[in-house]
Design a protein around this motif. Structure first.
Motif, PDB file in Angstrom:
ATOM      1  N   LYS A  76       3.068 -28.248  22.623  1.00 21.65           N
ATOM      2  CA  LYS A  76       3.676 -29.727  22.792  1.00 21.65           C
ATOM      3  C   LYS A  76       4.384 -30.095  21.932  1.00 21.65           C
ATOM      4  O   LYS A  76       5.581 -31.344  21.666  1.00 21.65           O
ATOM      5  CB  LYS A  76       2.569 -31.003  23.021  1.00 21.65           C
ATOM      6  CG  LYS A  76       1.410 -30.427  24.279  1.00 21.65           C
ATOM      7  CD  LYS A  76       2.622 -30.561  25.923  1.00 21.65           C
ATOM      8  CE  LYS A  76       1.573 -30.097  26.703  1.00 21.65           C
ATOM      9  NZ  LYS A  76       2.669 -30.644  28.088  1.00 21.65           N
ATOM     10  N   ILE A  77       3.669 -30.018  20.389  1.00 22.69           N
ATOM     11  CA  ILE A  77       4.805 -30.710  19.436  1.00 22.69           C
ATOM     12  C   ILE A  77       6.054 -29.985  19.198  1.00 22.69           C
ATOM     13  O   ILE A  77       7.048 -30.403  19.038  1.00 22.69           O
ATOM     14  CB  ILE A  77       4.156 -30.006  18.060  1.00 22.69           C
ATOM     15  CG1 ILE A  77       2.686 -31.653  17.806  1.00 22.69           C
ATOM     16  CG2 ILE A  77       5.102 -31.054  16.896  1.00 22.69           C
ATOM     17  CD1 ILE A  77       2.388 -31.404  16.870  1.00 22.69           C
ATOM     18  N   GLN A  78       6.658 -28.605  20.110  1.00 21.83           N
ATOM     19  CA  GLN A  78       7.626 -28.577  19.950  1.00 21.83           C
ATOM     20  C   GLN A  78       8.395 -28.852  20.639  1.00 21.83           C
ATOM     21  O   GLN A  78       9.466 -28.864  21.020  1.00 21.83           O
ATOM     22  CB  GLN A  78       7.469 -26.428  20.112  1.00 21.83           C
ATOM     23  CG  GLN A  78       8.684 -25.485  20.298  1.00 21.83           C
ATOM     24  CD  GLN A  78       7.859 -24.105  20.496  1.00 21.83           C
ATOM     25  OE1 GLN A  78       8.309 -23.171  20.280  1.00 21.83           O
ATOM     26  NE2 GLN A  78       7.846 -24.087  22.004  1.00 21.83           N
ATOM     27  N   VAL A 133      16.353 -29.712  18.057  1.00 19.15           N
ATOM     28  CA  VAL A 133      15.110 -29.673  16.843  1.00 19.15           C
ATOM     29  C   VAL A 133      15.383 -28.015  17.150  1.00 19.15           C
ATOM     30  O   VAL A 133      13.371 -28.644  17.392  1.00 19.15           O
ATOM     31  CB  VAL A 133      14.541 -30.119  15.447  1.00 19.15           C
ATOM     32  CG1 VAL A 133      13.827 -29.131  14.960  1.00 19.15           C
ATOM     33  CG2 VAL A 133      14.981 -31.371  14.643  1.00 19.15           C
ATOM     34  N   LYS A 134      15.744 -27.345  17.250  1.00 18.36           N
ATOM     35  CA  LYS A 134      15.109 -25.956  18.633  1.00 18.36           C
ATOM     36  C   LYS A 134      15.478 -24.532  18.018  1.00 18.36           C
ATOM     37  O   LYS A 134      14.536 -23.710  18.616  1.00 18.36           O
ATOM     38  CB  LYS A 134      16.469 -25.981  19.862  1.00 18.36           C
ATOM     39  CG  LYS A 134      16.363 -26.979  20.261  1.00 18.36           C
ATOM     40  CD  LYS A 134      17.370 -27.059  21.603  1.00 18.36           C
ATOM     41  CE  LYS A 134      17.223 -28.179  21.976  1.00 18.36           C
ATOM     42  NZ  LYS A 134      18.031 -28.333  23.997  1.00 18.36           N
ATOM     43  N   THR A 135      15.331 -24.751  16.653  1.00 16.85           N
ATOM     44  CA  THR A 135      15.438 -23.476  15.509  1.00 16.85           C
ATOM     45  C   THR A 135      14.604 -23.607  14.230  1.00 16.85           C
ATOM     46  O   THR A 135      14.689 -24.668  14.104  1.00 16.85           O
ATOM     47  CB  THR A 135      16.714 -23.026  15.728  1.00 16.85           C
ATOM     48  OG1 THR A 135      17.496 -23.800  14.215  1.00 16.85           O
ATOM     49  CG2 THR A 135      17.599 -22.684  16.807  1.00 16.85           C
ATOM     50  N   TRP A 136      14.707 -22.404  14.114  1.00 18.41           N
ATOM     51  CA  TRP A 136      13.563 -22.833  12.156  1.00 18.41           C
ATOM     52  C   TRP A 136      14.365 -23.376  11.590  1.00 18.41           C
ATOM     53  O   TRP A 136      14.035 -24.025  10.883  1.00 18.41           O
ATOM     54  CB  TRP A 136      13.461 -21.139  12.038  1.00 18.41           C
ATOM     55  CG  TRP A 136      12.457 -20.079  12.392  1.00 18.41           C
ATOM     56  CD1 TRP A 136      11.077 -21.196  13.264  1.00 18.41           C
ATOM     57  CD2 TRP A 136      11.713 -19.325  13.437  1.00 18.41           C
ATOM     58  NE1 TRP A 136      10.267 -20.721  13.746  1.00 18.41           N
ATOM     59  CE2 TRP A 136      10.579 -19.363  14.004  1.00 18.41           C
ATOM     60  CE3 TRP A 136      12.833 -18.224  12.571  1.00 18.41           C
ATOM     61  CZ2 TRP A 136      10.347 -17.391  13.982  1.00 18.41           C
ATOM     62  CZ3 TRP A 136      12.460 -16.585  13.558  1.00 18.41           C
ATOM     63  CH2 TRP A 136      11.215 -17.475  14.762  1.00 18.41           C
ATOM     64  N   LYS A 137      15.801 -23.154  11.313  1.00 19.19           N
ATOM     65  CA  LYS A 137      16.915 -23.038  10.653  1.00 19.19           C
ATOM     66  C   LYS A 137      17.317 -24.894  10.261  1.00 19.19           C
ATOM     67  O   LYS A 137      16.922 -25.466   9.503  1.00 19.19           O
ATOM     68  CB  LYS A 137      17.998 -22.971  11.090  1.00 19.19           C
ATOM     69  CG  LYS A 137      19.120 -23.189   9.669  1.00 19.19           C
ATOM     70  CD  LYS A 137      20.069 -22.470  10.342  1.00 19.19           C
ATOM     71  CE  LYS A 137      21.670 -22.798   8.792  1.00 19.19           C
ATOM     72  NZ  LYS A 137      21.116 -23.414   7.867  1.00 19.19           N
ATOM     73  N   SER A 138      16.838 -25.276  12.333  1.00 16.63           N
ATOM     74  CA  SER A 138      16.976 -26.980  12.003  1.00 16.63           C
ATOM     75  C   SER A 138      16.107 -27.660  11.850  1.00 16.63           C
ATOM     76  O   SER A 138      16.007 -29.039  10.959  1.00 16.63           O
ATOM     77  CB  SER A 138      17.783 -27.413  13.639  1.00 16.63           C
ATOM     78  OG  SER A 138      16.867 -26.389  14.721  1.00 16.63           O
ATOM     79  N   LEU A 139      14.998 -26.950  11.878  1.00 19.46           N
ATOM     80  CA  LEU A 139      14.080 -27.670  11.704  1.00 19.46           C
ATOM     81  C   LEU A 139      13.888 -27.423   9.994  1.00 19.46           C
ATOM     82  O   LEU A 139      12.590 -28.690   8.964  1.00 19.46           O
ATOM     83  CB  LEU A 139      12.733 -26.511  11.720  1.00 19.46           C
ATOM     84  CG  LEU A 139      10.942 -27.354  11.330  1.00 19.46           C
ATOM     85  CD1 LEU A 139      11.087 -28.814  11.634  1.00 19.46           C
ATOM     86  CD2 LEU A 139       9.970 -26.902  12.321  1.00 19.46           C
TER      87      LEU A 139
END
Length: 165
Positions: free
Chosen positions: A96-98, A106-112
């Protein structure tokens, strides 16, 4: 005939002829040729500059390519299949948080990993009160470790964390 009109016309014609002859004598060459040569040189310089710019941009984007994801290394550490850019690998983030983060692009590890903790909190706040108990203080750093493939370090740190806090 009126000489008063003829004399100024004659003097004007003589001055015009002398001006033309002096201009040809002192001016010498046709300036259009010089301008055309200069324009051609400037256009060649511009093309070279644009080619150089595209080479720089290409090399920059080639250097800025994403770090290759190694699913085998992640599976070896976590003991389960890890999908690339699955934000739920971050301790404290569930499906749900994803979904909330995906709704905020914010869909990638890099963007997070590039998000501030304040932005992470705003994303949580957008989901309502049920997400108020979550503390995103470590999420960007965990995402950076996932993005960089630091699986052992990430798992070790997550073992020390309590629900991502």
């Amino acid at each position: 005939m009126n000489w008063c009109i003829l004399i100024p016309l004659l003097v004007g014609a003589i001055c015009a002829l002398l001006g033309y002859l002096l201009g040809r004598l002192l001016g010498g060459t046709n300036n259009h040729d010089n301008c055309n040569d200069r324009i051609a040189k400037l256009e060649a310089d511009l093309e070279a500059c644009e080619a150089s710019k595209s080479n720089i941009v290409s090399s920059f984007t080639a250097g800025a390519t994403a770090i290759a994801f190694d699913a085998g290394a992640a599976k070896a550490v976590f003991g389960k299949t890890v999908k690339e850019n699955d934000l739920t690998i971050v301790e404290g983030i569930g499906p749900k948080i994803q979904e909330l983060f995906h709704n905020h692009d914010v869909k990638t590890w890099k963007s997070l990993s590039e998000c501030s903790v304040d932005k992470c909190q705003r994303v949580l706040d957008s989901g309502g009160e049920r997400f108020a108990i979550h503390k995103p203080g470590t999420w960007p750093e965990q995402a950076r470790m996932a993005y960089e493939g630091l699986w052992s370090e990430l798992l070790k740190w997550q073992d020390e964390l309590d629900g991502g806090k």
